[in-house]
Design an enzyme around this catalytic site. Structure first.
Site, PDB file in Angstrom:
ATOM      1  N   HIS A  80      -3.343 -16.504  23.813  1.00  0.00           N
ATOM      2  CA  HIS A  80      -2.758 -17.818  24.076  1.00  0.00           C
ATOM      3  C   HIS A  80      -2.125 -18.358  22.801  1.00  0.00           C
ATOM      4  CE1 HIS A  80      -6.929 -18.410  22.828  1.00  0.00           C
ATOM      5  NE2 HIS A  80      -6.504 -19.501  22.221  1.00  0.00           N
ATOM      6  N   HIS A  96      -1.064 -22.004  20.836  1.00  0.00           N
ATOM      7  CA  HIS A  96      -1.295 -23.449  20.759  1.00  0.00           C
ATOM      8  C   HIS A  96       0.010 -24.159  20.403  1.00  0.00           C
ATOM      9  CE1 HIS A  96      -5.817 -23.244  20.259  1.00  0.00           C
ATOM     10  NE2 HIS A  96      -5.494 -22.013  19.903  1.00  0.00           N
TER      11      HIS A  96
HETATM   12  P1  5GP Z   1      -8.723 -20.260  20.202  1.00  0.00           P
HETATM   13  O1  5GP Z   1      -9.785 -20.708  19.271  1.00  0.00           O
HETATM   14  O2  5GP Z   1      -9.253 -19.108  21.015  1.00  0.00           O
HETATM   15  O3  5GP Z   1      -7.403 -20.006  19.577  1.00  0.00           O
HETATM   16  O4  5GP Z   1      -8.441 -21.479  21.175  1.00  0.00           O
HETATM   17  C1  5GP Z   1      -9.130 -21.730  22.326  1.00  0.00           C
HETATM   18  C2  5GP Z   1      -8.712 -23.128  22.736  1.00  0.00           C
HETATM   19  O5  5GP Z   1      -9.141 -23.306  24.061  1.00  0.00           O
HETATM   20  C3  5GP Z   1      -9.360 -24.220  21.898  1.00  0.00           C
HETATM   21  O6  5GP Z   1      -8.349 -25.038  21.346  1.00  0.00           O
HETATM   22  C4  5GP Z   1     -10.223 -24.978  22.882  1.00  0.00           C
HETATM   23  O7  5GP Z   1     -10.163 -26.349  22.650  1.00  0.00           O
HETATM   24  C5  5GP Z   1      -9.600 -24.607  24.225  1.00  0.00           C
HETATM   25  N1  5GP Z   1     -10.522 -24.541  25.326  1.00  0.00           N
HETATM   26  C6  5GP Z   1     -11.779 -24.018  25.329  1.00  0.00           C
HETATM   27  N2  5GP Z   1     -12.313 -24.086  26.558  1.00  0.00           N
HETATM   28  C7  5GP Z   1     -11.375 -24.667  27.351  1.00  0.00           C
HETATM   29  C8  5GP Z   1     -11.363 -25.009  28.740  1.00  0.00           C
HETATM   30  O8  5GP Z   1     -12.301 -24.802  29.496  1.00  0.00           O
HETATM   31  N3  5GP Z   1     -10.212 -25.579  29.205  1.00  0.00           N
HETATM   32  C9  5GP Z   1      -9.140 -25.835  28.400  1.00  0.00           C
HETATM   33  N4  5GP Z   1      -8.083 -26.398  28.962  1.00  0.00           N
HETATM   34  N5  5GP Z   1      -9.137 -25.530  27.087  1.00  0.00           N
HETATM   35  C10 5GP Z   1     -10.244 -24.957  26.563  1.00  0.00           C
END
Ligand code: 5GP
Length: 143
Positions: free
Chosen positions: A106, A108
């Site tokens: 993903h 951001h």
């Molecule tokens: P990563 O750390 O993997 O780059 O980002 C994961 C993102 O997913 C984080 O910014 C976190 O806030 C978001 N996130 C985690 N769980 C959920 C969820 O259940 N729903 C949504 N919409 N975002 C989530």
């Protein structure tokens, strides 16, 4: 989880992609889905997920990577129109040591405002009403 490994289809984003978990969606097509981050680092923080089962950018097929970045650009422009930030951060983490917490690829999109520090990555849960209001503005800008 390290950079190499197998895709776990029980991760939360896989569940959202299958419609088994809720999300405040901004757009979806055959390549990707975009929705609001529920632990935002700033108002309007949203995510673009390619549908392809890949844990990170290194696993993603080149055609999907190319298509995904176009959608990231489209959404970033909509966020700019909708929320008028002073800047926008686009980030993408690969592997837990790099900051990744959900192991489905993903991107951001994080709007920034002058003299307003961004929140911590994946910290407090947002007010759902505020997220829906921001999402409506972003969806309008996409239309
Ligand atoms: P990563 O750390 O993997 O780059 O980002 C994961 C993102 O997913 C984080 O910014 C976190 O806030 C978001 N996130 C985690 N769980 C959920 C969820 O259940 N729903 C949504 N919409 N975002 C989530």
């Amino acid at each position: 989880m390290s950079l190499s490994g197998t895709y776990d289809d029980q991760n939360i984003f896989a569940k959202i992609l299958r419609g088994e978990a809720p999300a405040i969606t901004l757009f979806e097509d055959d390549i990707a889905i975009a929705f609001m981050d529920i632990f935002p680092q700033s108002p309007g923080h949203c995510l673009v997920l390619p549908r392809e089962q890949a844990r990170n950018l290194l696993d993603l097929s080149p055609p999907t990577a190319a298509a995904a970045i176009q959608r990231v650009q489209t959404l970033a422009k909509a966020v700019e129109t909708a929320l008028q930030p002073d800047g926008i951060v686009v980030t993408q983490f690969n592997g837990a040591p790099a900051g990744q917490t959900v192991f489905h690829i993903h991107f951001h999109i994080i709007p920034c405002w002058e003299n307003v520090p961004r929140g911590r990555h994946g910290a407090g849960q947002a007010d759902m009403g505020e997220l829906k209001t921001q999402a409506e503005k972003i969806r309008s800008a996409l239309a």
